[in-house]
Design an enzyme around this catalytic site. Sequence first.
Site, PDB file in Angstrom:
ATOM      1  N   HIS A 242       0.810  -1.333   0.140  1.00  0.00           N
ATOM      2  CA  HIS A 242       0.029  -0.031   0.170  1.00  0.00           C
ATOM      3  C   HIS A 242       1.141   1.060   0.201  1.00  0.00           C
ATOM      4  CE1 HIS A 242      -3.081   2.727   1.112  1.00  0.00           C
ATOM      5  NE2 HIS A 242      -3.973   1.981   0.777  1.00  0.00           N
ATOM      6  N   GLU A 300      -7.873  -5.090  -0.522  1.00  0.00           N
ATOM      7  CA  GLU A 300      -8.262  -5.910  -1.732  1.00  0.00           C
ATOM      8  C   GLU A 300      -8.282  -7.268  -1.639  1.00  0.00           C
ATOM      9  OE1 GLU A 300      -9.830  -4.067  -3.382  1.00  0.00           O
ATOM     10  OE2 GLU A 300      -9.042  -2.077  -4.291  1.00  0.00           O
TER      11      GLU A 300
HETATM   12  N1  COA Z   1       4.073  -7.287  -4.916  1.00  0.00           N
HETATM   13  C1  COA Z   1       5.490  -7.260  -5.340  1.00  0.00           C
HETATM   14  N2  COA Z   1       6.212  -5.997  -5.176  1.00  0.00           N
HETATM   15  C2  COA Z   1       5.634  -5.249  -4.777  1.00  0.00           C
HETATM   16  C3  COA Z   1       4.256  -4.895  -4.245  1.00  0.00           C
HETATM   17  C4  COA Z   1       3.468  -6.316  -4.803  1.00  0.00           C
HETATM   18  N3  COA Z   1       2.108  -6.206  -4.386  1.00  0.00           N
HETATM   19  N4  COA Z   1       3.990  -3.917  -4.201  1.00  0.00           N
HETATM   20  C5  COA Z   1       5.251  -3.117  -3.937  1.00  0.00           C
HETATM   21  N5  COA Z   1       6.091  -3.897  -4.428  1.00  0.00           N
HETATM   22  C6  COA Z   1       7.298  -3.631  -4.419  1.00  0.00           C
HETATM   23  C7  COA Z   1       7.547  -2.652  -5.741  1.00  0.00           C
HETATM   24  O1  COA Z   1       8.029  -3.468  -7.087  1.00  0.00           O
HETATM   25  C8  COA Z   1       8.979  -1.899  -5.345  1.00  0.00           C
HETATM   26  O2  COA Z   1      10.237  -2.655  -5.688  1.00  0.00           O
HETATM   27  P1  COA Z   1      11.463  -1.991  -6.285  1.00  0.00           P
HETATM   28  O3  COA Z   1      11.745  -0.772  -5.127  1.00  0.00           O
HETATM   29  O4  COA Z   1      12.443  -3.228  -6.038  1.00  0.00           O
HETATM   30  O5  COA Z   1      11.207  -1.567  -7.333  1.00  0.00           O
HETATM   31  C9  COA Z   1       8.945  -1.730  -3.862  1.00  0.00           C
HETATM   32  O6  COA Z   1       8.042  -2.577  -3.637  1.00  0.00           O
HETATM   33  C10 COA Z   1       8.147  -0.363  -3.644  1.00  0.00           C
HETATM   34  O7  COA Z   1       7.055  -0.176  -4.211  1.00  0.00           O
HETATM   35  P2  COA Z   1       6.350   1.109  -4.754  1.00  0.00           P
HETATM   36  O8  COA Z   1       5.921   1.013  -6.315  1.00  0.00           O
HETATM   37  O9  COA Z   1       7.380   2.399  -4.460  1.00  0.00           O
HETATM   38  O10 COA Z   1       5.050   1.139  -4.109  1.00  0.00           O
HETATM   39  P3  COA Z   1       3.742   2.053  -4.342  1.00  0.00           P
HETATM   40  O11 COA Z   1       3.754   2.781  -3.136  1.00  0.00           O
HETATM   41  O12 COA Z   1       3.835   2.880  -5.474  1.00  0.00           O
HETATM   42  O13 COA Z   1       2.720   0.931  -4.416  1.00  0.00           O
HETATM   43  C11 COA Z   1       0.704  -0.239  -4.637  1.00  0.00           C
HETATM   44  C12 COA Z   1       1.712   0.771  -3.746  1.00  0.00           C
HETATM   45  C13 COA Z   1      -0.406  -0.545  -3.934  1.00  0.00           C
HETATM   46  C14 COA Z   1       0.607   0.352  -5.900  1.00  0.00           C
HETATM   47  C15 COA Z   1       1.619  -1.464  -4.820  1.00  0.00           C
HETATM   48  O14 COA Z   1       1.816  -2.036  -3.479  1.00  0.00           O
HETATM   49  C16 COA Z   1       1.039  -2.493  -5.630  1.00  0.00           C
HETATM   50  O15 COA Z   1       1.294  -2.561  -6.742  1.00  0.00           O
HETATM   51  N6  COA Z   1       0.151  -3.453  -4.997  1.00  0.00           N
HETATM   52  C17 COA Z   1      -0.346  -4.548  -5.768  1.00  0.00           C
HETATM   53  C18 COA Z   1      -1.943  -4.011  -6.516  1.00  0.00           C
HETATM   54  C19 COA Z   1      -2.928  -3.799  -5.097  1.00  0.00           C
HETATM   55  O16 COA Z   1      -3.063  -4.515  -4.329  1.00  0.00           O
HETATM   56  N7  COA Z   1      -3.508  -2.626  -5.350  1.00  0.00           N
HETATM   57  C20 COA Z   1      -4.622  -2.188  -4.486  1.00  0.00           C
HETATM   58  C21 COA Z   1      -4.204  -1.064  -3.602  1.00  0.00           C
HETATM   59  S1  COA Z   1      -5.264  -0.841  -2.300  1.00  0.00           S
END
Ligand code: COA
Length: 364
Positions: A242, A300
């Site tokens: 998140h 989710e």
């Molecule tokens: N699975 C695998 N790796 C994940 C991940 C996941 N669900 N969520 C984050 N990461 C990894 C990213 O790849 C990144 O890795 P890196 O530093 O090697 O590039 C690191 O964790 C940090 O992620 P970041 O993109 O900065 O996090 P964010 O704050 O932008 O992302 C979300 C938040 C929700 C978009 C992300 O966690 C995600 O894509 N989750 C899956 C989709 C989901 O469940 N969405 C519903 C949200 S309520």
Amino acid sequence: MGNSISGLEGVVAAETKLSDVDGAAGRLIIAGSEVESLAGAVSFEEVFARLVYANERDGARVRSELGEARVRAWHLLPGLREVLELRDGMDALRASIARTTDDNAESIAGAVATFAAAWSRVRQGKEPVVPDASMGHAEDYLRMLRGDTPSDPLWRALDAYLVTVVDHGMNASTFVARVIASTGSDLVSSVTGAIGALKGPLHGGAPGPVLDMLDAVAKPERAEAFLRGELAAGRRIMGMGHRVYRVRDPRAAVLEREVQKLEKAGVGTETLALARATERVAERILSERHPTRPLRANVEFYTAVLLDAVGVPRAAFAPTFAVSRVAGWCAHVAEQKATGRLIRPGSRYIGPRPETVEIVRGLR
Ligand code: COA
């Protein structure tokens, strides 16, 4: 780790009385109450009244207004036939809401429920079900989706879900709604834009893929191999991580509790045990890969389990999220309009600059 400028982390874009997300402590306050104490105790209509009307209307009035709005929306369906045949529910919802003209919160919220349910029925080759204005929003929405009158535990679980996800600080779709509202545009435009934002898999589009993942895992002992395979293929684990929470999303716990209540009421949910086992493995694997960045279950993960258990078809998961979140969007739009300020951030130019500057002075 993403670029913090492009993701606007930590940037405060509004003052709000609607909800507060404490990402470090894992606390969520909605309209002055903890989410844990609202879900399962207070109806969606009551929370709608608190958010959208700051208690100037009560839950009973909102209940009948939403009922009437669902019926008004029903009469628009003949003109929306083509839109309701679109394959994706969020595409159908975006296009159908864009065509509505009643620019008030209850009309739009009623329309979202009627259109989402009608789309789901059409997609399954079934006839849409006529709304019943005398019913509560959750019960009637579930009835319109399923085509039968749901038992009490089922619609109560859905009601708890609608309350749990109704508002969540400055999430992406809410931000979109506020930006559109800040230009002086109308509520229909704000909600249409917000639906577009909610569609994305990084926001509201995740629960369908969570259920796909649980289906693919099938047995707890297969979780590790499956999840490692996903990560090796460069895919994210849906329902994990998140932007704001650094602990487990409190809404995941609330929804898990509601699914447990369903189990006690005799509604079989084999998926719950599988989800719990898969979550544990996902958390362990992600903490190995990102030891300094906690990636725990988000809302989710258990949304998928709950919506599946109450009989919402998988394709209708994201539209069902909109059935709830539309209340938050409408409340934020009103709050934004009250400020009278245009939201217009800056950007840092990193493109090429011309070597000589020619200033056009204007003709005299
Ligand atoms: N699975 C695998 N790796 C994940 C991940 C996941 N669900 N969520 C984050 N990461 C990894 C990213 O790849 C990144 O890795 P890196 O530093 O090697 O590039 C690191 O964790 C940090 O992620 P970041 O993109 O900065 O996090 P964010 O704050 O932008 O992302 C979300 C938040 C929700 C978009 C992300 O966690 C995600 O894509 N989750 C899956 C989709 C989901 O469940 N969405 C519903 C949200 S309520």
